[in-house]
Design an enzyme around this catalytic site. Structure first.
Site, PDB file in Angstrom:
ATOM      1  N   LEU A 146      -3.805   8.187   8.654  1.00 49.36           N
ATOM      2  CA  LEU A 146      -5.044   7.446   8.047  1.00 49.36           C
ATOM      3  C   LEU A 146      -4.746   5.783   8.257  1.00 49.36           C
ATOM      4  O   LEU A 146      -5.683   5.139   8.335  1.00 49.36           O
ATOM      5  CB  LEU A 146      -5.347   7.675   6.528  1.00 49.36           C
ATOM      6  CG  LEU A 146      -6.106   8.875   6.329  1.00 49.36           C
ATOM      7  CD1 LEU A 146      -6.045   9.289   4.959  1.00 49.36           C
ATOM      8  CD2 LEU A 146      -7.504   8.859   6.954  1.00 49.36           C
ATOM      9  N   GLU A 147      -3.365   5.548   7.744  1.00 45.65           N
ATOM     10  CA  GLU A 147      -3.224   4.088   7.770  1.00 45.65           C
ATOM     11  C   GLU A 147      -2.978   3.415   9.074  1.00 45.65           C
ATOM     12  O   GLU A 147      -3.809   2.365   9.365  1.00 45.65           O
ATOM     13  CB  GLU A 147      -2.049   3.695   6.791  1.00 45.65           C
ATOM     14  CG  GLU A 147      -1.940   3.799   5.446  1.00 45.65           C
ATOM     15  CD  GLU A 147      -2.727   3.211   4.706  1.00 45.65           C
ATOM     16  OE1 GLU A 147      -3.336   2.088   5.424  1.00 45.65           O
ATOM     17  OE2 GLU A 147      -2.955   3.271   3.604  1.00 45.65           O
ATOM     18  N   THR A 148      -2.658   3.849  10.025  1.00 44.86           N
ATOM     19  CA  THR A 148      -2.220   3.261  11.414  1.00 44.86           C
ATOM     20  C   THR A 148      -2.162   4.247  12.542  1.00 44.86           C
ATOM     21  O   THR A 148      -2.000   3.867  13.645  1.00 44.86           O
ATOM     22  CB  THR A 148      -0.758   2.592  11.467  1.00 44.86           C
ATOM     23  OG1 THR A 148       0.308   3.689  11.419  1.00 44.86           O
ATOM     24  CG2 THR A 148      -0.768   1.428  10.260  1.00 44.86           C
ATOM     25  N   TRP A 269      -1.463   4.962  -4.489  1.00 49.18           N
ATOM     26  CA  TRP A 269      -1.360   4.513  -3.157  1.00 49.18           C
ATOM     27  C   TRP A 269      -2.595   3.656  -2.799  1.00 49.18           C
ATOM     28  O   TRP A 269      -2.554   2.472  -2.278  1.00 49.18           O
ATOM     29  CB  TRP A 269      -1.417   5.724  -2.212  1.00 49.18           C
ATOM     30  CG  TRP A 269      -1.038   5.284  -0.701  1.00 49.18           C
ATOM     31  CD1 TRP A 269      -2.064   4.932   0.427  1.00 49.18           C
ATOM     32  CD2 TRP A 269      -0.062   4.809   0.000  1.00 49.18           C
ATOM     33  NE1 TRP A 269      -1.584   4.440   1.362  1.00 49.18           N
ATOM     34  CE2 TRP A 269      -0.151   4.382   1.314  1.00 49.18           C
ATOM     35  CE3 TRP A 269       1.624   4.990  -0.300  1.00 49.18           C
ATOM     36  CZ2 TRP A 269       0.634   3.798   1.991  1.00 49.18           C
ATOM     37  CZ3 TRP A 269       2.293   4.264   0.407  1.00 49.18           C
ATOM     38  CH2 TRP A 269       2.198   3.819   1.732  1.00 49.18           C
TER      39      TRP A 269
END
Length: 288
Positions: A146-148, A269
């Site tokens: 999801l982040e990168t 988070w």
């Protein structure tokens, strides 16, 4: 002038004196307020007009907090105000979407399938991490994806420049001054050079987008090369993400659905409800 006329005259004089004193007080108050406004304007700004003056002054504050002059010179010399960062800060729309809209925007079958392949590829690493930290690979992989997109999109904006801009901006100055301080600590500790510190517009770093303060607290040299590198070192990235979640109270062997302690750990988070639910659902799909 008779006594009645004198009384009227005296009353008139008293009123004039009162109004004069009142005007003086108001003028004095106005000057005080003007002084306060000027002082506030000097400590932050909504445009880049006073950025250079502020940064030159703020370096002294950072040095008093333990950041060396050498680190300040390496990291902040030549740094300029970034209007793009302010634009991004004022235009965060994705977290206002519904869960269905957000999930559809961020997750697809290709992301799930890629995550499953990476869990198999790094099976030995994930076994070690799960044994040491108790956080399942599915949760770590969901965050990673999801982040990168598993490290493909870590961002290319100068972290120091972004954080300096946001530290000067009045909207959340205290928060980002803390992040700027920790970003400089990363440099001072030798984990990353200023030129290597590139990421998202708000200063997040690495394959799972750690804030600088979290980088200092939770980043681990899991590969044993002497550096904590969350940008390009997969071992450091995944172990540090697990370390973060463990530190916030992850319960090994327990589920992570809504209403569970682990669901609340995921919230540590990212507090956005749509993001927490997306991590939960994506992790469940990765486990199938």
């Amino acid at each position: 002038m008779n006594m009645q006329e004198f009384g009227v005259f005296e009353s008139f004089i008293d009123k004039v004196k009162f109004k004069t004193r009142k005007a003086g007080l108001l003028l004095g108050a106005g000057l005080v307020l003007l002084g306060v406004s000027s002082a506030q304007a000097a400590t932050c700004g909504d445009t880049g007009a006073g950025f250079d003056r502020w940064l030159a002054s703020y370096k002294k504050t950072l040095q008093s907090q333990g950041i060396s002059k050498a680190t300040l010179n390496r990291s902040l010399n030549g740094i300029t105000y970034n209007r793009k960062v302010i634009g991004y800060d004022r235009n965060q729309k994705s977290f206002k979407l519904s869960f269905d809209e957000f999930y559809k925007l961020r997750v697809n079958n290709a992301l799930i399938n890629k995550g499953r392949k990476l869990m198999k590829k790094h099976n030995a690493l994930f076994n070690r991490i799960e044994n040491e930290f108790g956080v399942p690979r599915e949760i770590i992989t969901a965050i990673w994806g999801l982040e990168t997109g598993y490290g493909r999109g870590i961002g290319n904006m100068s972290t120091i420049r972004s954080l300096a801009t946001l530290a000067y901006d009045c909207r959340r100055a205290d928060f980002f001054r803390n992040e700027l301080y920790h970003a400089l600590l990363i440099v001072q500790k030798g984990d990353l050079k200023p030129s290597e510190m590139k990421g998202a517009w708000a200063g997040e770093l690495g394959q799972t987008q750690f804030l600088a303060s979290s980088y200092i607290k939770f980043a681990i040299d899991y590969s044993g090369d002497g550096k904590r590198d969350l940008l390009y070192n997969t071992s450091d990235t995944l172990a540090s993400t697990a370390h973060f979640l463990m530190s916030y109270g992850w319960q090994p062997g327990q589920s992570w659905g809504p209403g569970t302690p682990n669901y609340e750990v995921i919230r540590s988070w990212n507090r956005a409800g749509v993001y927490v639910k997306t991590i939960q659902i994506m992790a469940e799909k990765l486990s199938k």
